[in-house]
Write a protein that holds these residues in place. Structure first.
Motif, PDB file in Angstrom:
ATOM      1  N   SER A  30      14.342   8.022  -4.620  1.00 58.64           N
ATOM      2  CA  SER A  30      13.869   7.290  -3.435  1.00 58.64           C
ATOM      3  C   SER A  30      13.635   5.829  -3.770  1.00 58.64           C
ATOM      4  O   SER A  30      13.892   4.941  -2.946  1.00 58.64           O
ATOM      5  N   THR A 110       4.752   7.232  -1.604  1.00 60.30           N
ATOM      6  CA  THR A 110       5.037   7.368  -0.166  1.00 60.30           C
ATOM      7  C   THR A 110       6.344   6.735   0.290  1.00 60.30           C
ATOM      8  O   THR A 110       6.334   5.757   1.036  1.00 60.30           O
ATOM      9  N   ARG A 112       8.365   7.586   2.530  1.00 63.66           N
ATOM     10  CA  ARG A 112       8.512   7.523   3.987  1.00 63.66           C
ATOM     11  C   ARG A 112       7.864   6.262   4.546  1.00 63.66           C
ATOM     12  O   ARG A 112       8.422   5.581   5.412  1.00 63.66           O
ATOM     13  N   TRP A 115       9.907   3.303   3.780  1.00 64.78           N
ATOM     14  CA  TRP A 115      11.022   3.145   4.729  1.00 64.78           C
ATOM     15  C   TRP A 115      10.537   2.565   6.050  1.00 64.78           C
ATOM     16  O   TRP A 115      11.200   1.731   6.657  1.00 64.78           O
ATOM     17  N   ALA A 116       9.354   3.014   6.485  1.00 64.55           N
ATOM     18  CA  ALA A 116       8.799   2.460   7.724  1.00 64.55           C
ATOM     19  C   ALA A 116       8.613   0.951   7.577  1.00 64.55           C
ATOM     20  O   ALA A 116       8.943   0.163   8.482  1.00 64.55           O
TER      21      ALA A 116
END
Ligand SMILES: [Cu+2]
Lengths: 574, 177
Positions: A30, A110, A112, A115-116
């Motif tokens: 990631s 984190t 995610r 990405w936000a």
């Protein structure tokens, strides 16, 4: 160029990790994809902003004078936003993820949320660009009220800043995770420490940005009736100048990283290099005053304390890096066997490696052009000579283009093989890219500084004042300088276009390095693979570095006093 | 290396390289010198921006400048009044979209209390060819005591971007013997 292959570590250690077969670093999936996404976005915005920059320079080239005035101001606004904010900050987020997850061998906190943050930055950057291209937000990078842009111009910047702040938060989170999961031993590496510096500065910079941009946005939609132009300026520069210190901390980290990867450079002493970063954190927030030296209302003592960052202590930080970086390089090269005379280490440096060449040019030009001019420009009284003349963009092209942008370009030559796992296409062109771009950027900076010294105003479409009611002429030297500036911009653009082509081409068509035993064209230092030695460098003599910093210091002192001489010839005022 | 943790866990106890100490001392002293030189210039130098500033509404300032221009007008050029204030008198100049108003005629080697403000947006007072550059804000009236040291024609450009007519924003100061 020789290929250096460490023994291929094979499958990743565990989970989503792979082991980089060149550096031995553990790379988590990631983190890798987020670095890729941010780097790609950075390059796209560099391309957009770079084209705009060329259009600006071709318009300010008196003999060419390309764009009509309204387009010129529009494009100049877009140029500033796209290169100074979007290109640099996207790349910095990539650097933060690299310096935390990759260098510490940790997973990214984190993903995610990361990405936000990335998508927020994209949305914000696009929104601001739309506002600029719609034509009613040509308010320049500084966007001083009472001049007003469309609401979505400010909203875009706010959303972008929030996204960047999320990225910074993920960086901090990753440091916590790496520490908790003991993915490394002892203290964090120097490069990570530099990135941490950049991140801490980013927090209060972005906070300043929120404090000023949110009311400005509310004002633009009519909820606040008045903005005080002076107060705006003070707080705006709390963001504006400090954000440049993020860049400095980030690109200094990149210098150290490239020195380590290319020739195995180690800091002379960890303590000194880290303290220099610390000085940035402690003193740079005073920097907003640099932009208010010619403004009414502030006392002289406030200006003196603030512009000097309290006795030049942040400048001291940069001057320390100005010795420790070349010193680390010289020490490493001497250890690598280049011990003859004062400069064999420099002559025999890997000048054909674009990462090294870009890093070294960035180091030298940031110091000589950006650094010295910055201190002179930021001196309380000397500022009168060049405030808001084109000397100012001359100075910050010296810091942000020959310094930060060139360093980031140089780092890309490692990001591509190590993170994208692609071999650089067109290695011969890649070799000349940093020279082309660096030479052009240096020309841009120096000629703008020269023109500013002759009185040429910044952000100005027509320096010949043809249609003005009361006409007068600027010195012909100013016109010559602006012509040379245009030529330099063409050279820099050639280097910029080459950079875009090489990076995009490599990402799309470069030979894959994750399959089989494909050799790497760009050499890493052998020790990078084995991590045999850590820490500070053992004592060595560094005659070359001493000579270099002496030249630097003498130039600094001379240039400083030449400007006082100019100042003493102005009208008397008090 | 810079990309790996320091080998010596107690890196902060390591001795500092001599060359580093030398350079830190030099750089620190130079910083101190530059710091004190700015202070010193307030005593030894003749070029220090005054900090005398008052809050004023743009309309009130516009009125003051208009009264001043009317009182001492001696002619006009391209529709802009030429104003010759008596020596020692307060002098007013205003910036607005897109002109510096009015044209001033000053005497060489005489000092004038020079008032500067904008009545709309931020502008930049850039006096050429001497290259004196000062920011001008709406709502703030700043006063600088100027002594022109050379006779001649001076142009004023605006060097703070102020919209589409920014490059048309010029003015004039004439200094006579
Ligand atoms: Cu103006």
């Amino acid at each position: 160029m020789t290929a250096i292959d460490a023994s291929y570590a094979g499958a990743a250690a565990a989970g989503n990790f792979r082991t980089c077969r060149y550096t031995g670093l553990k790379v988590e999936a990631s983190a890798q994809s987020l670095i890729k996404a941010n780097a790609v976005a950075a390059v796209v915005f560099l391309a957009i902003g770079g084209v705009m920059g060329l259009l600006v320079a071709l318009t300010r080239w008196p003999a060419v004078h390309l764009l009509p005035s309204d387009w010129f101001y529009l494009v100049l606004t877009g140029h500033g936003a796209n290169v100074l904010l979007f290109w640099i900050i996207f790349f910095e987020i990539a650097v933060l993820y690299f310096a935390s997850a990759i260098l510490l061998g940790s997973r990214l906190a984190t993903p995610r949320i990361a990405w936000a943050g990335f998508w927020l930055m994209i949305v914000g950057a696009l929104m601001t660009n739309v506002a600029v291209f719609q034509g009613d937000s040509s308010v320049m990078f500084t966007s001083y009220p009472p001049m007003q842009a469309a609401p979505h111009f400010y909203l875009g910047l706010i959303i972008f800043a929030v996204g960047a702040l999320v990225g910074v938060g993920v960086f901090f989170g990753t440091l916590v995770i790496a520490h908790g999961e003991r993915t490394y031993e002892g203290s964090i590496p120097l490069v990570t420490f530099g990135a941490l510096t950049a991140a801490i500065i980013a927090v209060f910079t972005l906070a300043s940005g929120a404090i000023i941009l949110i009311p400005t946005f509310l004002w633009s939609v009519g909820l606040i009736s008045e903005m005080d132009p002076l107060l705006y300026k003070v707080i705006w520069w709390g963001m504006g100048h400090s954000s440049q210190q993020i860049n400095v901390a980030a690109h200094v980290s990149v210098w150290y990283a490239i020195g380590a990867l290319t020739i195995g450079a180690k800091p002379l002493s960890e303590k000194v290099s880290r303290s220099a970063f610390l000085l940035y954190i402690l003193f740079l927030q005073l920097a907003s005053a640099h932009h208010l030296l010619a403004d009414p209302g502030m006392s002289a003592s406030w200006k003196i304390v603030n512009t000097s960052y309290l006795m030049y202590l942040a400048v001291l930080g940069s001057m320390i890096h100005g010795l420790t970086v070349p010193g680390a390089l010289e020490a490493a090269q001497r250890r690598n066997g280049y011990t003859k005379g004062a400069f064999e280490w420099l002559r025999k440096a890997p000048w054909g490696n674009p990462a090294f060449a870009g890093m070294f040019l960035s180091l030298v030009m940031f110091g000589f052009i950006g650094g010295i001019s910055g201190v002179v420009l930021g001196t309380e009284q000397l500022n009168l000579l060049m405030h808001n003349t084109i000397y100012v963009p001359g100075h910050f092209h010296g810091t942000v283009v020959t310094g930060t942008t060139l360093a980031f370009m140089a780092m890309t030559y490692y990001v591509l093989p190590l993170i994208f796992q692609r071999d650089i296409i067109w290695p011969k062109l890649a070799r000349i890219q940093p020279y082309l771009f660096g030479l052009g950027a240096a020309g841009i900076s120096l000629f703008m500084m020269g023109a500013g010294t002759l009185g040429v105003p910044r952000r100005h479409w027509d320096m010949s004042f043809t249609d003005a009611i009361l006409q007068f002429e600027l010195p012909s030297g100013g016109f010559l300088m602006m012509g040379l500036n245009g030529l330099s911009a063409v050279i820099a653009s050639a280097g910029g276009i080459l950079y875009i082509l090489i990076t995009v081409g490599t990402v799309l068509w470069g030979k894959r390095l994750d399959k089989g035993e494909a050799p790497l064209t760009f050499p890493l230092h052998k020790r990078a693979a084995t991590v045999a030695e850590y820490g500070s460098h053992a004592t060595v003599k560094l005659p070359g570095t001493i000579i270099l910093v002496t030249i630097f210091f003498v130039s600094f002192v001379l240039y400083y006093f030449v400007n006082w001489k100019y100042l003493s010839e102005l009208w008397l005022m008090r | 290396m810079a990309i790996t943790p320091p080998e010596n866990r107690l890196w902060w106890n390591e001795p500092i390289e001599r060359v580093e100490i030398g350079w830190i001392v030099v750089a620190f002293l130079w910083g101190l010198f530059m710091f004190f030189f700015m202070i010193a210039w307030h005593f030894i130098g003749g070029q220090n921006l005054s900090t005398e500033t008052y809050r004023i509404t743009p309309a009130a300032y516009e009125q003051k400048v208009a009264d001043f221009a009317e009182k001492y007008q001696v002619g006009d050029e391209m529709g802009v009044p030429i104003v010759r204030p008596p020596v020692g008198e307060d002098v007013y100049l205003l910036g607005r979209l897109w002109e510096w108003w009015p044209i001033l005629e000053l005497k060489k080697d005489q000092s004038y209390r020079f008032h500067l403000s904008s009545v709309d947006w931020q502008h930049g007072f850039s006096l050429q060819p001497v290259n004196i550059n000062i920011s001008v804000h709406p709502g703030y009236e700043q006063i600088i005591t100027f002594t022109p040291t050379e006779a001649g024609e001076y142009g004023i450009a605006c060097n703070e971007f102020c919209g589409i007519g920014h490059h048309l924003m010029t003015g004039r100061i004439r200094v006579v013997e």
